[in-house]
Scaffold this active site. Structure first.
Site, PDB file in Angstrom:
ATOM      1  N   PHE A   5       1.974  -3.298   3.997  1.00 44.54           N
ATOM      2  CA  PHE A   5       2.340  -4.592   4.585  1.00 44.54           C
ATOM      3  C   PHE A   5       3.832  -4.824   4.326  1.00 44.54           C
ATOM      4  CE2 PHE A   5      -1.943  -7.137   4.482  1.00 44.54           C
ATOM      5  CZ  PHE A   5      -2.461  -6.276   5.423  1.00 44.54           C
ATOM      6  N   CYS A  59       0.810  -1.225   0.000  1.00 43.24           N
ATOM      7  CA  CYS A  59       0.000   0.000   0.000  1.00 43.24           C
ATOM      8  C   CYS A  59       0.843   1.275   0.000  1.00 43.24           C
ATOM      9  CB  CYS A  59      -0.926  -0.018   1.202  1.00 43.24           C
ATOM     10  SG  CYS A  59      -1.792  -1.596   1.291  1.00 43.24           S
ATOM     11  N   HIS A  62      -9.569   1.867   0.499  1.00 44.05           N
ATOM     12  CA  HIS A  62      -8.112   1.746   0.425  1.00 44.05           C
ATOM     13  C   HIS A  62      -7.717   1.179  -0.938  1.00 44.05           C
ATOM     14  CE1 HIS A  62      -4.045   1.197   1.226  1.00 44.05           C
ATOM     15  NE2 HIS A  62      -4.073   0.489   2.334  1.00 44.05           N
ATOM     16  N   HIS A  98      -2.370   8.275   6.062  1.00 37.99           N
ATOM     17  CA  HIS A  98      -2.610   6.926   5.511  1.00 37.99           C
ATOM     18  C   HIS A  98      -3.963   6.427   6.022  1.00 37.99           C
ATOM     19  CE1 HIS A  98      -1.731   3.096   3.750  1.00 37.99           C
ATOM     20  NE2 HIS A  98      -1.726   2.466   4.903  1.00 37.99           N
ATOM     21  N   LYS A 114      -9.355   7.840   2.516  1.00 39.41           N
ATOM     22  CA  LYS A 114      -9.890   6.473   2.456  1.00 39.41           C
ATOM     23  C   LYS A 114     -11.266   6.357   3.108  1.00 39.41           C
ATOM     24  CE  LYS A 114      -5.297   4.317   2.334  1.00 39.41           C
ATOM     25  NZ  LYS A 114      -4.447   5.503   2.595  1.00 39.41           N
ATOM     26  N   GLU A 167       0.051   5.864  13.499  1.00 39.57           N
ATOM     27  CA  GLU A 167       0.367   6.991  12.616  1.00 39.57           C
ATOM     28  C   GLU A 167       0.244   8.324  13.353  1.00 39.57           C
ATOM     29  OE1 GLU A 167      -0.773   8.801   8.209  1.00 39.57           O
ATOM     30  OE2 GLU A 167      -2.131   7.346   9.142  1.00 39.57           O
TER      31      GLU A 167
END
Length: 429
Positions: free
Chosen positions: A415, A180, A356, A320, A351, A331
């Site tokens: 990831f 991502c 996402h 994010h 998002k 975050e």
């Protein structure tokens, strides 16, 4: 001994190394027009709906940011269009639209040195439908029934390759795949090709089309997705106490990045400036973020250093913010570590409305960041009903806000612990 005085960071001044954005193109759940896309975000519209691309009735997650009524007319010829994986269709349309937006249509490109124009559009998953269909053919009918397009349309570099084949761009060409964080990694690498003098223009971004049975099933198995099937539009709720996972999205976001010298010479319309970026690794876990946020905070700090920007200058963060339990707070903790005073900062989660987009997320969010800079309006984070007490930064809850962006950053994490931050600002000659 007197303590050494800390000099204010200096931004790049060499027009060969200053990097400006001269075009943007996208494919999104709100269509392929940039103004429409940003207007929908400003209005706080949710693009999340029940999936009907495949029969998801037996799946524990039955919704996502599925793109409907996508048209590649005028960009891809009929025969290729029928064969291509959606991942590459989105990439070709977003890429071509970005070139058109930068006044770099086919006729103009023919007059330019195309060995100095590169393409770097990455994907987290690649041609997942092409891959799944190939495996299905093998299992059900045997290897002789596998299409010759199986490998070419599955591999992640094919978006950049097809876009170059289509446009004759012969500069640096490859793809990056960091889940991502992909699109931001591509922007960072593309900018460095220009700064090193290897290219004048880079077509950079991300593309993804994973809303199909294998993609959705795979993320369900990772236990990463929200299961709010009864109310899909309220499922993506970054920083809200009742969040229960992310919502899958798809699409493509592409920027035309160009040296200021080259853009000025050709009289290009300059939309904004890319000041810098950074990439780091958590080195911690395959899917979970570090709870101390160290990988993220160091990435933000390094991006500001690369950009020649002090933390005090930043007053917008496109976060994010995937709506996962651990990720959202990690975050925010990292942001608070770098920005000691967050009172002037607005932080939002794109998002919450489009889901996402995985490898495409950073591309779509870079465009949202640049539109915030050029319009003076910050889109809301929707579904903010019950904010986590630790989130003391203004998340622009539910309603857009007027805000003059001095410097904006866009965060993307993937990831594997891949962290990436890119820094944009209004262009000042």
């Amino acid at each position: 001994m007197a303590s050494p005085t800390v000099s204010a960071p200096k931004r790049e001044t060499d027009p060969k190394k200053r990097i400006v954005i001269t075009g943007m193109g996208l494919v999104s759940v709100f269509g392929s027009d940039i103004d429409t896309f940003y207007d929908k975000l400003l209005q706080g519209v949710s693009g999340i709906s029940l999936i009907d691309r495949f029969d998801a009735s037996n799946f524990s997650v039955r919704f996502g940011g599925q793109i409907r009524d996508f048209s590649s007319k005028g960009y891809i010829d009929g025969k290729n269009d029928r064969r291509l994986d959606d991942c590459w269709r989105y990439c070709l349309v977003a890429g071509r639209r970005a070139l058109d937006n930068a006044s770099l249509g086919p006729e103009v490109l023919k007059t330019m040195d195309r060995s100095r124009i590169g393409v770097l559009v990455g994907s987290g998953m690649g041609g997942l439908t092409a891959f799944s269909n190939g495996v299905e053919a093998l299992i059900q009918k045997g290897y002789k029934k596998i299409t010759p397009f199986f490998i070419p349309y599955s591999i992640t570099n094919m978006g950049s390759a097809l876009l170059a084949i289509d446009t004759g761009l012969m500069g640096p060409n490859y793809s990056i795949s960091t889940a991502c964080a992909t699109a931001n990694y591509c922007f960072y690498a593309a900018a460095n090709h220009i700064r090193r003098g290897e290219a004048d223009i880079m077509v950079a971004g991300g593309t993804e089309a994973a809303i199909m049975a294998t993609g959705v099933g795979g993320f369900i198995a990772c236990r990463a997705l929200s299961q709010r099937n009864e109310d899909p539009q309220k499922a993506s709720r970054p920083w809200d106490k009742d969040r229960d996972g992310f919502v899958m999205g798809e699409g493509s976001g592409v920027l035309i990045m160009e040296s200021l010298e080259h853009a000025t010479k050709r009289g290009a319309n300059i939309i904004a400036e890319y000041l810098g970026g950074a990439i780091t690794c958590d080195a911690h876990h395959m899917t979970d973020p570090r709870s101390d946020g160290l990988g993220v905070s160091s990435c933000i700090a390094k991006s500001l250093e690369d950009a020649g920007v002090s933390p005090e200058e930043v007053n917008y963060v496109n976060a994010h913010a995937t709506s996962t339990l651990a990720g959202d707070l990690a975050e925010v903790n990292a942001i608070k570590k770098v920005f000691k005073d967050t009172s002037e900062i607005k932080m939002n989660g794109t998002k919450s409305m489009i889901g996402h987009g995985l490898g495409a997320a950073g591309g779509l969010e870079a465009i949202a960041t640049i539109k915030a800079i050029t319009t003076g309006w910050i889109h809301p984070t929707i579904n903010q009903y019950n904010l986590e007490p630790d989130v003391t930064i203004d998340t622009v809850p539910n309603v857009k806000k007027n805000h003059e962006v001095h410097v904006g950053i866009s965060n993307s994490f993937g990831f594997g612990g891949h962290n990436s931050v890119v820094v944009f600002a209004p262009f000042n000659p």
